[in-house]
Enzyme design. Structure first.
Site, short mmCIF file in Angstrom:
data_model
loop_
_atom_site.label_atom_id
_atom_site.label_comp_id
_atom_site.label_asym_id
_atom_site.label_seq_id
_atom_site.Cartn_x
_atom_site.Cartn_y
_atom_site.Cartn_z
N VAL A 1 0.81 -1.10 0.07
CA VAL A 1 -0.09 0.12 0.08
C VAL A 1 1.11 1.44 -0.06
O VAL A 1 1.89 1.28 0.69
CB VAL A 1 -0.97 0.20 1.17
N GLU B 1 5.63 -15.00 2.74
CA GLU B 1 6.77 -14.94 3.40
C GLU B 1 7.00 -13.33 3.95
O GLU B 1 6.48 -12.29 3.22
CB GLU B 1 8.14 -15.12 2.41
N TYR C 1 -0.12 -9.29 9.99
CA TYR C 1 -0.48 -10.71 9.45
C TYR C 1 -0.90 -11.75 10.54
O TYR C 1 -1.86 -12.30 10.62
CB TYR C 1 0.67 -11.33 8.76
#
Length: 420
Positions: free
Chosen positions: A335, A367, A379
């Site tokens: 982003v 990854e 994440y």
């Protein structure tokens, strides 16, 4: 095989129950409705029993229980979800959550027009609306629906500007007549909304519809055949007002009312060659060792899934994912610096996850550098867990190498199936 789906819809004042049966390609739907507020909890189960008795079907013959997931009234959403879960647990069958705003789109009596953007506006009270947008996707026996805007909360006065930005950012097809159709009961609750939107050649006003049981049932049947039924314990209402009030500090700084979505939203569209210059520029801004424009072009040529986020007429983020036979591998997601902390990364990651689910894949992997603490936290918050470490995977400064954290998110397995 006979499929029998019970559908519950209580996201508005309308308490609806529908029973859909499919046998030898013939589909029948029967329904009961009651329109009143604050009565869903006491009426829903008796209506279920009455409808099943009328059709001569026992609970043990049901294949699945569907429910209108929301958004909508807080109590109503909990009633439908709770009843669906309770019945499904007792009967050993799956549930099928159906977005209530999608059920409004499915009720539209207008002829299906590919490319037309259906924008749903439902009354959220307090001069606010729930808004979502879907496109019709042709293919298969029945047209499907592609989500373009997940449900959000807006002030009624914000809808016009939202539509203007949508028309600009989504690059809607050039055609004679409207490219956006607005419908939903907010058109009735806020008459000024229809007056403000009237006269735009690219927009048309539909009917002030609400979701109902038959619409939820028919969408649930499509989800059933697509293998999208889920275990009862995974079912949950779709709340848009997760944050129902501002904090004291936020109010002291001038915030009031309910937290709403910003007027200028980000929209996703499939990445194309004409996006690559902007994509490569963002990659250069956020990565120490970025992909080149050629890398992205190669990914498109290889058929990888790729999407860009568009906001206010420009590309502000992107993702690319490889769909292997047994896993979805998120290759890159980024982003632009001035677009971060606005939910754009979440929007992109959700698209990857939704596409993986549609392909029946059990997990997503990616990854990330151990030194990228912000990405690791992001994440983990989205449900990814550390799976393994890859030694010397990334290039690093001064000719060195850096390990990679391999992270995985398990996707809920679909549980559509036949009754014995």
């Amino acid at each position: 095989m006979t499929v029998s789906i019970l559908a519950l819809e209580t996201s508005s004042s309308l308490c609806g129950v529908a029973l859909l049966t499919q046998a030898d390609e013939a589909v029948r739907v029967h329904a009961l409705e009651h329109d009143a507020t604050a009565e869903h909890a006491e009426r829903l189960l008796p209506m279920v029993d009455r409808l099943l008795a009328q059709q001569g079907i026992g609970r043990g013959q049901l294949s699945a229980v569907a429910f209108g997931q929301g958004p909508g009234g807080f109590t109503g959403l909990r009633v439908a979800c709770g009843v669906a879960q309770g019945m499904a647990f007792a009967l050993g069958i799956p549930v099928i959550p159906v977005p209530s705003l999608l059920a409004v789109a499915a009720r539209d009596p207008a002829p299906v027009r590919p490319g037309l953007l259906h924008v749903l506006v439902q009354d959220a009270r307090m001069d606010e609306v729930y808004l979502a947008a879907y496109r019709v996707v042709e293919g298969g026996q029945e047209p499907g629906w592609e989500p373009v805007q997940a449900p959000i909360l807006l002030g009624a006065g914000q809808v016009g500007r939202w539509l203007e930005h949508a028309a600009m950012d989504l690059r809607l097809p050039q055609q004679d007549g409207p490219v956006i159709r607005v419908l939903g009961d907010a058109l009735l609750a806020y008459p000024q909304l229809s007056r403000d939107l009237a006269g735009e050649a690219w927009l048309e006003i539909g009917e002030p519809l609400r979701p109902d049981g038959p619409a939820v049932a028919r969408l649930a049947l499509q989800a059933w055949h697509a293998g999208q039924a889920i275990a009862p314990d995974l079912a949950a209402p779709l709340y848009v007002r997760d944050k129902v009030a501002y904090t004291t500090l936020e109010r002291l700084n001038g915030a009031g009312g309910n937290p709403r979505a910003p007027e200028i939203q980000a929209f996703l569209e499939t990445m194309r060659v004409e996006h690559l210059d902007e994509v490569a520029a963002i990659e250069q801004q956020v990565q120490s060792f970025p992909w080149s424009r050629g890398n992205f072009a190669d990914g498109l040529h290889a058929g990888y899934g790729a999407w860009v986020a568009r906001q206010a007429g420009r590309t502000v983020g992107f993702c690319m994912v490889m769909f292997a036979p047994d896993v979805a591998h998120v290759l890159v997601i980024a982003v632009a610096p001035d677009g971060q902390r606005q939910g754009i990364g979440t929007l992109l990651l959700q698209r990857c996850e939704n596409e993986a689910r549609l392909r029946g894949l059990p997990a997503m992997v990616l990854e990330v550098r151990p030194s990228n603490e912000k990405a690791l936290a992001f994440y983990k918050k989205k449900g990814f867990e550390l799976l393994a470490m890859r030694k010397d995977y990334y290039p690093a400064a001064q000719g060195r190498r850096e390990d990679a954290c391999v992270m995985q998110k398990a996707l809920a397995a679909a549980q559509a199936g036949e009754n014995p």
